[in-house]
Design an enzyme around this catalytic site. Structure first.
Site, mmCIF file in Angstrom:
data_model
loop_
_atom_site.group_PDB
_atom_site.id
_atom_site.type_symbol
_atom_site.label_atom_id
_atom_site.label_comp_id
_atom_site.label_asym_id
_atom_site.label_seq_id
_atom_site.Cartn_x
_atom_site.Cartn_y
_atom_site.Cartn_z
ATOM 1 C CG HIS A 1 5.191 -1.020 9.311
ATOM 2 N ND1 HIS A 1 6.039 -0.317 8.220
ATOM 3 C CD2 HIS A 1 4.935 -1.240 8.797
ATOM 4 C CE1 HIS A 1 6.169 -0.509 7.706
ATOM 5 N NE2 HIS A 1 4.545 -1.517 7.044
ATOM 6 C CB ILE B 1 -3.352 -6.235 8.851
ATOM 7 C CG1 ILE B 1 -4.599 -6.706 8.062
ATOM 8 C CG2 ILE B 1 -4.453 -6.788 9.849
ATOM 9 C CD1 ILE B 1 -5.263 -8.284 7.387
ATOM 10 N N GLY C 1 1.759 -4.987 15.518
ATOM 11 C CA GLY C 1 2.418 -4.296 17.437
ATOM 12 C C GLY C 1 2.989 -3.300 17.132
ATOM 13 C CB THR C 2 5.134 -1.718 15.400
ATOM 14 O OG1 THR C 2 4.988 -1.692 13.794
ATOM 15 C CG2 THR C 2 5.637 -2.632 15.834
ATOM 16 C CB SER D 1 -0.884 0.175 0.884
ATOM 17 O OG SER D 1 -1.760 -1.155 1.201
#
Length: 163
Positions: free
Chosen positions: A93, A87, A90-91, A63
């Site tokens: 990003h 999606i 845990g970061t 993306s």
């Protein structure tokens, strides 16, 4: 299939002759294959329903790469549709990619005057993406919706291009 409050857009009632003459490019990311296959199938189905037999389809890695591809294609097309899925992990990003894709695609559309259909899913879970991908059992078909919105906008803007 559309979300709550979404408009129902029938391209054939807008201008059936003109919709089939539009040049459409679809830029699709490659991450999350099952979701992307659904988004792309929905987009191609919408193009076919509008009378566009063979839109240009360009695949990019993710993306984050959608805006640069859309920017390169926009001057040569009446509408560009960007398809992707991000999606949450845990970061941070997720936030950076979503912001970059959204800002970049908005910039392409405003700068070039070419409608860019936003078919980028930003999900907390993979299931949310599957629910929106236009697959059997999905509640929404965001690839189809993105193409329909971009083409409807292109047709609307064409009415004013001669003014």
């Amino acid at each position: 299939m559309s979300g709550h409050g979404a408009p129902t857009i029938d391209l054939t009632t807008l201008n059936p002759e003109e919709s089939s003459q539009l040049k459409l490019a679809i830029v699709a990311a490659s991450w999350h294959t099952q979701i992307m296959d659904g988004l792309l199938a929905g987009a191609l189905r919408a193009a076919k329903e509008a009378g566009i037999a063979e839109p240009a389809v360009l695949r990019v890695p993710g993306s984050f790469e959608l805006p640069v591809a859309a920017a390169r294609l926009a001057p040569h097309f009446d509408a560009v549709v960007a398809l992707g899925v991000v999606i949450r992990g845990g970061t941070p990003h997720f936030d950076y990619v979503c912001q970059a894709a959204t800002s970049g695609l908005t910039d392409v559309s405003v700068r070039t005057g070419v409608p860019v259909g936003f078919g980028v899913l930003t999900c907390d879970t993979e299931q949310q993406g599957l629910d929106r991908a236009g697959l059997p059992g999905s509640s929404e078909d965001k690839g189809h919706e993105a193409v329909t919105a971009a083409l409807a906008t292109a047709l609307t803007l064409k009415q004013y291009s001669a003014a």
